[in-house]
Scaffold this active site. Structure first.
Site, PDB file in Angstrom:
ATOM      1  CG  ASP A 214      11.233   3.516  42.785  1.00  0.00           C
ATOM      2  OD1 ASP A 214      11.386   3.973  41.706  1.00  0.00           O
ATOM      3  OD2 ASP A 214      10.875   2.382  42.968  1.00  0.00           O
TER       4      ASP A 214
ATOM      5  CG  HIS B 151      22.000   1.384  44.894  1.00  0.00           C
ATOM      6  ND1 HIS B 151      21.868   1.660  43.328  1.00  0.00           N
ATOM      7  CD2 HIS B 151      23.307   0.820  44.924  1.00  0.00           C
ATOM      8  CE1 HIS B 151      22.834   1.177  42.798  1.00  0.00           C
ATOM      9  NE2 HIS B 151      23.849   0.759  43.584  1.00  0.00           N
TER      10      HIS B 151
ATOM     11  CB  CYS C  88      23.082   1.876  67.161  1.00  0.00           C
ATOM     12  SG  CYS C  88      21.299   2.643  66.803  1.00  0.00           S
TER      13      CYS C  88
HETATM   14  C1  BV8 Z   1      31.351   1.399  45.714  1.00  0.00           C
HETATM   15  C2  BV8 Z   1      21.273   5.700  45.631  1.00  0.00           C
HETATM   16  C3  BV8 Z   1      33.043   0.204  46.833  1.00  0.00           C
HETATM   17  C4  BV8 Z   1      21.399   7.395  45.893  1.00  0.00           C
HETATM   18  C5  BV8 Z   1      22.816   5.261  43.844  1.00  0.00           C
HETATM   19  C6  BV8 Z   1      35.223   6.842  43.676  1.00  0.00           C
HETATM   20  C7  BV8 Z   1      35.241   6.375  45.095  1.00  0.00           C
HETATM   21  C8  BV8 Z   1      34.327   5.283  45.369  1.00  0.00           C
HETATM   22  C9  BV8 Z   1      33.371   4.597  44.233  1.00  0.00           C
HETATM   23  C10 BV8 Z   1      33.697   5.125  43.010  1.00  0.00           C
HETATM   24  C11 BV8 Z   1      34.587   5.908  42.568  1.00  0.00           C
HETATM   25  N1  BV8 Z   1      34.463   6.453  41.232  1.00  0.00           N
HETATM   26  C12 BV8 Z   1      33.487   5.360  40.857  1.00  0.00           C
HETATM   27  C13 BV8 Z   1      33.062   4.525  41.718  1.00  0.00           C
HETATM   28  C14 BV8 Z   1      32.213   3.389  41.695  1.00  0.00           C
HETATM   29  C15 BV8 Z   1      30.826   4.291  41.949  1.00  0.00           C
HETATM   30  C16 BV8 Z   1      30.410   4.402  40.404  1.00  0.00           C
HETATM   31  O1  BV8 Z   1      29.830   3.540  39.928  1.00  0.00           O
HETATM   32  N2  BV8 Z   1      30.342   5.768  39.874  1.00  0.00           N
HETATM   33  C17 BV8 Z   1      29.768   5.837  38.587  1.00  0.00           C
HETATM   34  C18 BV8 Z   1      28.875   7.015  38.448  1.00  0.00           C
HETATM   35  C19 BV8 Z   1      30.739   5.753  37.703  1.00  0.00           C
HETATM   36  N3  BV8 Z   1      30.188   3.345  42.824  1.00  0.00           N
HETATM   37  C20 BV8 Z   1      29.835   3.614  44.190  1.00  0.00           C
HETATM   38  O2  BV8 Z   1      30.548   4.269  44.558  1.00  0.00           O
HETATM   39  C21 BV8 Z   1      29.091   2.442  44.723  1.00  0.00           C
HETATM   40  N4  BV8 Z   1      29.959   1.912  45.645  1.00  0.00           N
HETATM   41  O3  BV8 Z   1      31.831   1.357  44.405  1.00  0.00           O
HETATM   42  O4  BV8 Z   1      31.647   0.790  46.740  1.00  0.00           O
HETATM   43  C22 BV8 Z   1      33.935   1.483  47.396  1.00  0.00           C
HETATM   44  C23 BV8 Z   1      33.518   2.114  48.474  1.00  0.00           C
HETATM   45  C24 BV8 Z   1      34.534   2.971  48.759  1.00  0.00           C
HETATM   46  C25 BV8 Z   1      35.514   3.375  48.171  1.00  0.00           C
HETATM   47  C26 BV8 Z   1      35.842   2.717  46.928  1.00  0.00           C
HETATM   48  C27 BV8 Z   1      35.018   1.623  46.692  1.00  0.00           C
HETATM   49  C28 BV8 Z   1      28.130   2.819  45.087  1.00  0.00           C
HETATM   50  C29 BV8 Z   1      27.046   3.367  44.080  1.00  0.00           C
HETATM   51  C30 BV8 Z   1      25.600   3.519  44.568  1.00  0.00           C
HETATM   52  C31 BV8 Z   1      25.238   4.822  44.411  1.00  0.00           C
HETATM   53  N5  BV8 Z   1      23.888   5.143  44.981  1.00  0.00           N
HETATM   54  N6  BV8 Z   1      21.663   5.476  44.287  1.00  0.00           N
HETATM   55  C32 BV8 Z   1      20.522   7.896  45.014  1.00  0.00           C
HETATM   56  O5  BV8 Z   1      19.661   7.497  44.561  1.00  0.00           O
HETATM   57  O6  BV8 Z   1      20.582   9.400  45.162  1.00  0.00           O
HETATM   58  S1  BV8 Z   1      23.147   4.988  42.422  1.00  0.00           S
HETATM   59  C33 BV8 Z   1      22.047   5.577  41.360  1.00  0.00           C
HETATM   60  O7  BV8 Z   1      22.410   5.382  40.121  1.00  0.00           O
HETATM   61  C34 BV8 Z   1      20.520   5.054  41.485  1.00  0.00           C
HETATM   62  O8  BV8 Z   1      20.554   3.893  42.449  1.00  0.00           O
HETATM   63  C35 BV8 Z   1      20.395   4.664  40.002  1.00  0.00           C
HETATM   64  O9  BV8 Z   1      19.719   3.562  39.908  1.00  0.00           O
HETATM   65  C36 BV8 Z   1      21.775   4.301  39.723  1.00  0.00           C
HETATM   66  C37 BV8 Z   1      21.906   3.898  38.251  1.00  0.00           C
HETATM   67  O10 BV8 Z   1      21.542   4.781  37.522  1.00  0.00           O
HETATM   68  P1  BV8 Z   1      20.302   3.915  36.479  1.00  0.00           P
HETATM   69  O11 BV8 Z   1      19.478   3.261  37.454  1.00  0.00           O
HETATM   70  O12 BV8 Z   1      20.843   3.266  35.366  1.00  0.00           O
HETATM   71  O13 BV8 Z   1      19.644   5.248  35.976  1.00  0.00           O
HETATM   72  P2  BV8 Z   1      19.836   6.194  34.796  1.00  0.00           P
HETATM   73  O14 BV8 Z   1      19.066   7.420  34.760  1.00  0.00           O
HETATM   74  O15 BV8 Z   1      21.489   6.510  34.579  1.00  0.00           O
HETATM   75  O16 BV8 Z   1      19.408   5.296  33.509  1.00  0.00           O
HETATM   76  C38 BV8 Z   1      18.127   5.118  33.256  1.00  0.00           C
HETATM   77  C39 BV8 Z   1      18.010   4.234  31.956  1.00  0.00           C
HETATM   78  O17 BV8 Z   1      16.648   3.751  31.906  1.00  0.00           O
HETATM   79  C40 BV8 Z   1      18.678   4.732  30.835  1.00  0.00           C
HETATM   80  O18 BV8 Z   1      19.441   3.842  30.029  1.00  0.00           O
HETATM   81  C41 BV8 Z   1      17.305   4.990  29.892  1.00  0.00           C
HETATM   82  O19 BV8 Z   1      17.591   4.894  28.451  1.00  0.00           O
HETATM   83  C42 BV8 Z   1      16.544   3.885  30.523  1.00  0.00           C
HETATM   84  N7  BV8 Z   1      15.105   4.209  30.300  1.00  0.00           N
HETATM   85  C43 BV8 Z   1      14.359   5.406  30.323  1.00  0.00           C
HETATM   86  N8  BV8 Z   1      12.862   4.912  30.311  1.00  0.00           N
HETATM   87  C44 BV8 Z   1      12.691   3.769  30.229  1.00  0.00           C
HETATM   88  C45 BV8 Z   1      14.020   3.233  30.452  1.00  0.00           C
HETATM   89  N9  BV8 Z   1      14.277   1.780  30.375  1.00  0.00           N
HETATM   90  C46 BV8 Z   1      13.111   0.930  30.051  1.00  0.00           C
HETATM   91  N10 BV8 Z   1      11.962   1.576  30.060  1.00  0.00           N
HETATM   92  C47 BV8 Z   1      11.677   2.792  30.155  1.00  0.00           C
HETATM   93  N11 BV8 Z   1      10.239   3.629  30.223  1.00  0.00           N
END
Ligand code: BV8
Length: 250
Positions: free
Chosen positions: A109, A124, A135
């Site tokens: 963001d 990310h 390119c």
């Molecule tokens: C990778 C951009 C190597 C897009 C995002 C199968 C094939 C390939 C990879 C995988 C696979 N299976 C699993 C994986 C790995 C995968 C992964 O981790 N999956 C998860 C779902 C299990 N990762 C990937 O694919 C990564 N690449 O592994 O490359 C590779 C490559 C090819 C082949 C093999 C391996 C790429 C990951 C990046 C994805 N892109 N964002 C978009 O935004 O649409 S990730 C996305 O999730 C966001 O960036 C986000 O930030 C991120 C994590 O989520 P959080 O930030 O934690 O947000 P969330 O809502 O979950 O939690 C919020 C938290 O805040 C909560 O705990 C809450 O309690 C707390 N909160 C709430 N209010 C407050 C607070 N805390 C403090 N104060 C408050 N007020």
């Protein structure tokens, strides 16, 4: 492990003497700015029936880039008038507070930049930028409008959002720098992340393994909580300004 809503005496001492500090943020730090989180509901988690792990995936870029653009145009519209909150602002001051401060974010963001952070490692990517699939040229997007052109001005290739999607590699320089800083820091804060997405969620584990004091700031428990030295249960916008208090700043 110390669990509380306010920093321990030990953390205050560490904070006032630390030189090398690293922070990893997730969607939670933008929650108080009104930006929906992914797993807390609020609309950033489903698009036309698809979970965000599907619409925000490498396969979707191949399958239906127009739909990916529609999803990211929608999200840019949701965040265009959002402002940094007290949590972003507090962290922006830490750049000058410590000799070696590193801010790493999973968020796309851009609110850390708006809050005044001078050097943000965006693992990310950034929702307000487009990238050419041919390119790799990058172009800033107008925050207030849907993206206008899909065509690269340099090579006529197709443009896509410049964000890392599921199944895509993180920008290697950014991730390697984040890993180096995680290994060398004394104090590591993990703020506002559910710690489910790798490899970003591995950074706090690396910091801990290399001897850093690991602090989590989150209203909820996460898979990381059990390895933390200290868990501050609360909102980032409440807890981070506590560190401004002169009582434990040099
Ligand atoms: C990778 C951009 C190597 C897009 C995002 C199968 C094939 C390939 C990879 C995988 C696979 N299976 C699993 C994986 C790995 C995968 C992964 O981790 N999956 C998860 C779902 C299990 N990762 C990937 O694919 C990564 N690449 O592994 O490359 C590779 C490559 C090819 C082949 C093999 C391996 C790429 C990951 C990046 C994805 N892109 N964002 C978009 O935004 O649409 S990730 C996305 O999730 C966001 O960036 C986000 O930030 C991120 C994590 O989520 P959080 O930030 O934690 O947000 P969330 O809502 O979950 O939690 C919020 C938290 O805040 C909560 O705990 C809450 O309690 C707390 N909160 C709430 N209010 C407050 C607070 N805390 C403090 N104060 C408050 N007020």
């Amino acid at each position: 492990m110390y669990i509380s809503t306010t920093p321990s005496e030990k953390l205050k001492e560490l904070y006032s003497n630390a030189r090398r500090v690293c922070v990893l943020t997730g969607a939670g730090i933008s929650a108080e700015s009104g930006v929906p989180t992914f797993r807390g509901g609020g609309g950033a988690s489903v698009w036309k029936g698809m979970p965000f792990t599907e619409i925000s995936s490498a396969q979707m870029v191949e399958r239906d880039l127009d739909e990916v653009w529609a999803w990211f145009d929608y999200r840019r519209d949701v965040i265009k008038d959002k402002k940094p909150n007290e949590g972003h602002i507090a962290l922006a001051e830490w750049h000058n507070r410590f000799e070696d401060f590193t801010l790493v974010t999973q968020n796309i963001d851009g609110l850390h930049w708006v809050a005044g952070s001078s050097d943000v490692i965006e693992l990310h990517g950034n929702i307000n930028r487009a990238r050419c699939v041919m390119c790799e040229a990058r172009f800033d997007l107008d925050r207030d409008k849907k993206h206008e052109s899909d065509i690269c001005q340099k090579c006529n290739g197709r443009l896509r959002p410049d964000v890392v999607l599921f199944g895509e590699y993180l920008p290697i320089n950014a991730f390697e720098r984040a890993m180096r800083k995680s290994r060398s820091c004394e104090l590591f804060f993990v703020i506002g992340t559910s710690a489910l997405v790798y490899p970003a969620a591995g950074l706090p584990e690396i910091a801990k393994e290399y001897g850093a004091y690991l602090v989590e700031v989150n209203p909820e428990t996460t898979p990381l909580s059990s390895i933390c030295d200290e868990v501050l249960q609360g909102r980032a916008g409440e807890i981070l300004p506590m560190f401004k208090h002169q009582a434990y700043c040099k």
